[in-house]
Enzyme design. Structure first.
Site, short mmCIF file in Angstrom:
data_model
loop_
_atom_site.label_atom_id
_atom_site.label_comp_id
_atom_site.label_asym_id
_atom_site.label_seq_id
_atom_site.Cartn_x
_atom_site.Cartn_y
_atom_site.Cartn_z
N SER A 47 -21.43 3.37 -50.84
CA SER A 47 -22.30 2.52 -51.65
C SER A 47 -21.91 2.54 -53.11
CB SER A 47 -23.75 2.98 -51.51
OG SER A 47 -23.89 4.32 -51.95
N LYS A 48 -21.14 3.54 -53.54
CA LYS A 48 -20.79 3.67 -54.95
C LYS A 48 -19.84 2.57 -55.42
CE LYS A 48 -23.23 7.39 -55.68
NZ LYS A 48 -24.44 7.37 -56.54
N ASP A 49 -19.20 1.85 -54.48
CA ASP A 49 -18.40 0.69 -54.89
C ASP A 49 -19.24 -0.29 -55.68
OD1 ASP A 49 -16.32 1.76 -53.46
OD2 ASP A 49 -16.14 0.11 -52.02
N ALA A 52 -19.78 1.04 -59.32
CA ALA A 52 -18.52 1.09 -60.07
C ALA A 52 -18.11 -0.29 -60.54
CB ALA A 52 -17.42 1.71 -59.20
#
Length: 346
Positions: A47-49, A52
């Protein structure tokens, strides 16, 4: 998204629009309908895409970032990988301060993606000069032309999920969602998603997942930061020894605490029953559902969405390693069957 017959301009066009997958076995003993938002379908496998790409593009729009600049971040691994991936495409250098609690797999992945990695001791206070928070601040002051993303205290962390994860879940459930269950580390995922969903339907119950050894649950209930709550635990990317301002506690109805051991076994069980190879925090989120289900918290027509944040490949040296599990004391007479699943022919 710019694409022509599923031909994409670059890997960043694949961020978001992850699937919602029905959980057919893991919650079959409970009332209600259960679906997983499987974030490992992002190109960076977490989910950090979302944060970022969103934060970096906002910094570009504001003129804070220019080609050739250096992006600095604190991370337990996933955010760092996503930032490194975005940096490659957009032409930035990437420097990451990483918790020593991060798996060796994650650290190796960060190096593979071209990041300069500083591994910092996990079990020190947040204001210790060796902590990954303080190391990142020092590097930011030393490296000219650097931008410190600081996900734990960045409102854009929340905004990213408000703009993407929340609307996706609302549309995928056709507005039927009654419960959101999500882990809370920085708090961006649960806060941004919850904010959007509660604007659509304020009756949706938002349940955060916290770790034993973390201060988040008690702070939510008492607004007191209790250092006595803090002790070492193994789950990465869940809970905190500080209060991140990227957590909007007002959008969260309650927190459930889960143990390292049960979360690890639940992650392994998800793989064996649903065929979804997910990470440690996914096991923690599913463990919270199990605990709530056993309390009889769900009803027949409930529509429960749980966020599975990342992919199991990042934990091969941890929860998917029988050796590591034995070293932690996580195998006993109940959970020893995995040790019998490999037979060597001589």
């Amino acid at each position: 998204m710019k694409h022509r017959n599923q031909v994409f301009d670059n890997v960043l066009d694949l961020v978001g629009k992850t699937p919602l997958i029905k959980l057919n076995k893991m919650a079959s003993q409970f009332e209600g309908n259960f679906y997983a938002k499987v974030e490992s379908f992002n190109p960076g496998h977490s989910s950090k895409d979302r944060i970022a790409l969103y934060i970096i593009e906002q910094a570009e729009k504001q003129g804070i970032l220019s080609p050739g600049d250096t992006i600095i971040e604190t991370t337990s691994g996933n955010t760092g990988f996503s930032i490194a991936m975005v940096s490659i495409i957009k032409g930035y250098d990437c420097v990451l301060a990483v918790s020593s609690k991060s798996s060796a797999d994650k650290i190796d992945m960060l190096k593979t993606m071209g990041a300069k990695v500083y591994v910092c001791p996990a079990h020190v206070s947040a204001d210790d000069p060796r902590s990954y928070y303080e190391v990142a601040k020092r590097l930011h002051s030393e490296i000219k032309g650097s931008v410190y993303i600081n996900q734990y205290f960045n409102q854009l962390n929340i905004d990213a999920h408000y703009a993407s994860t929340g609307p996706e879940i609302w549309n995928q459930t056709e507005g039927k969602i009654t419960h959101l269950v999500a882990c809370s580390g920085t708090g961006g995922t649960i806060s941004g998603t919850a904010k959007y969903l509660k604007e659509q339907n304020p009756n949706i119950q938002v349940i955060g997942v916290d770790a034993f050894g973390s201060v988040i649950k008690k702070y939510h209930e008492t607004k007191e930061f209790d250092e006595q709550e803090i002790y070492p635990y193994r789950i990465e990317g869940l809970g905190k020894n500080l209060i991140p301002t990227a957590t909007d506690f007002d959008t969260i109805d309650e927190f459930v605490k889960v143990t390292d051991e049960e979360s690890a076994h639940t992650a392994r069980l998800i793989a064996k029953t649903e065929g979804l190879f997910v990470g440690y925090t996914s096991g923690a989120a599913m463990q919270a559902i199990k605990q709530l289900g056993e309390e009889g918290r769900f009803k027949k027509n409930d529509y429960v969405v749980v966020i599975f944040p990342d992919h199991g490949s990042r934990y091969m040296s941890k929860i998917y390693s029988d050796k590591w599990m034995k070293e932690q004391g996580f195998f006993d007479s109940i959970n020893a069957e995995a040790l019998q699943s490999i037979e060597y022919i001589k």
